[in-house]
Enzyme design. Structure first.
Site, mmCIF file in Angstrom:
data_model
loop_
_atom_site.group_PDB
_atom_site.id
_atom_site.type_symbol
_atom_site.label_atom_id
_atom_site.label_comp_id
_atom_site.label_asym_id
_atom_site.label_seq_id
_atom_site.Cartn_x
_atom_site.Cartn_y
_atom_site.Cartn_z
ATOM 1 N N GLY A 128 64.135 107.491 63.586
ATOM 2 C CA GLY A 128 65.517 107.203 63.965
ATOM 3 C C GLY A 128 65.977 105.868 63.432
ATOM 4 N N CYS A 129 67.077 105.378 63.950
ATOM 5 C CA CYS A 129 67.634 104.083 63.544
ATOM 6 C C CYS A 129 66.538 103.027 63.543
ATOM 7 C CB CYS A 129 68.758 103.687 64.499
ATOM 8 S SG CYS A 129 69.290 101.972 64.333
#
Length: 339
Positions: A128-129
């Site tokens: 993810g981020c």
């Protein structure tokens, strides 16, 4: 979720919005490849100009609210996944490395972000981020176990990509974290457990509202022991979650033909969440499920060498919680007393 400013304006100011053909949902969550890369991907930039390490607040004020954009784009995409660009269709990139990275110091740990000291190992993953992904790892005890962390673009086909290029989906990279660690102090299995528990590894091409191939889950191994441990833990965690894990598992050497597995991101992304004025954003979706005990899934022959060093008491207190709570935690490493 990222939206290019010009595309954002068009999205909200025209009646036709964006053609559904701009999104290429796959038939399943499994990694697939698409040649449909001529239509620009729309994305919400977290930062400003390339390499601009100043005025984070001004950049953040220009960002579009992710929840709203994520909902609109999920509707347009039919809620499906995105397909990985073919290597031959990827952007060409450049020979020049990311400036102002070589020799730079970790903002929290104070160590060299590019150095690998003697006796240390490297782990590279994506979940993810990368802002929140990196913070969770640099906080792991004991002191000196995690030598350094850095964020960057991994497992793609374009040499030395920029942030905007990676976000376009046309480089094939996913936002990743590079960890340099001392295996005498912290086990690869400890890092691996944090990786699994800190996101939803079943969500295909994205995490939360961040959708696209640049947010796909992945773990990339540098030797056969890492490979065995990643694959065995994946099988165990998949059984616990009760649904297929879509995490990409590949050898780092697979990407040598594209210039290498790893490229550092811009300086302003490094240890972003620890810097003054940082926006406390994290897209990961921890499931609140603890990885099964190491002894129950560890490959024979690796149980002693790679036994975890972080105790169950540590995990009871500090394991990732639903809602990506890491953004609210202290930036300082967790004290050794909590091990």
């Amino acid at each position: 979720m990222k939206l290019h400013r010009s595309a954002a304006a068009a999205l909200f100011s025209t009646a036709t919005l964006l053609p559904v053909a701009a999104f290429v949902p796959s038939a399943s969550s499994v990694r697939t490849v698409s040649s449909a890369v001529n239509t620009p991907t729309i994305f919400v930039p977290r930062g400003g100009a390339i390499g601009d390490d100043s005025n984070n607040n001004n950049r953040d004020k220009k960002s579009v609210r992710r929840n709203m954009i994520g909902s609109i784009l999920d509707l347009l995409a039919g809620g499906g996944d995105y397909e990985l660009v073919k290597p031959e269709d990827a952007l060409p990139g450049r020979e020049q490395k990311m400036p102002n990275i070589e020799g730079s110091k970790h903002y929290v740990l104070g160590t060299d972000m590019t150095k690998v000291p003697e006796g240390h190992k490297v782990a590279v993953f994506a979940n993810g981020c990368f802002w929140g992904s990196e913070k969770g790892i640099w906080r792991l005890p004991p002191a000196g176990g995690i030598y350094s962390t850095a964020v960057g673009y991994c497992a793609g086909f374009t040499k030395n990509p920029t942030y905007e290029e990676a976000c376009s989906g046309r480089t094939g990279h996913t936002e990743g974290v590079r960890v340099v660690y001392d295996p005498a102090k912290i086990s690869f299995v400890d890092i691996l457990r944090w990786f699994w528990e800190a996101h939803d590894p079943t969500s295909g091409m994205g995490q939360g509202n961040d959708r696209g191939t640049q947010y796909r889950s992945g773990f990339y191994y540098f030797d056969d022991e890492q490979k065995q441990l990643i694959e065995a833990s994946k099988k165990a965690y998949e059984e616990q979650l009760g649904r297929p894990i879509t995490t990409e598992i590949a050898a780092a050497s697979d990407y040598d033909q594209y210039g290498g597995l790893w490229y550092y991101a811009e300086p302003y992304h490094q240890q972003y969440l620890s810097k003054p004025g940082a926006r406390p954003y994290c897209s990961a979706q921890p499931q609140g499920v603890s990885l099964a005990p190491f002894e129950s899934w560890a490959p024979e022959g690796l149980k002693e060498k790679h036994a975890p060093k972080l105790s169950e008491n540590f995990w009871k207190k500090h394991a990732p919680k639903r809602g990506c709570s890491v953004v609210q935690e202290s930036n300082e490493p967790i004290p050794d007393s909590d091990i």
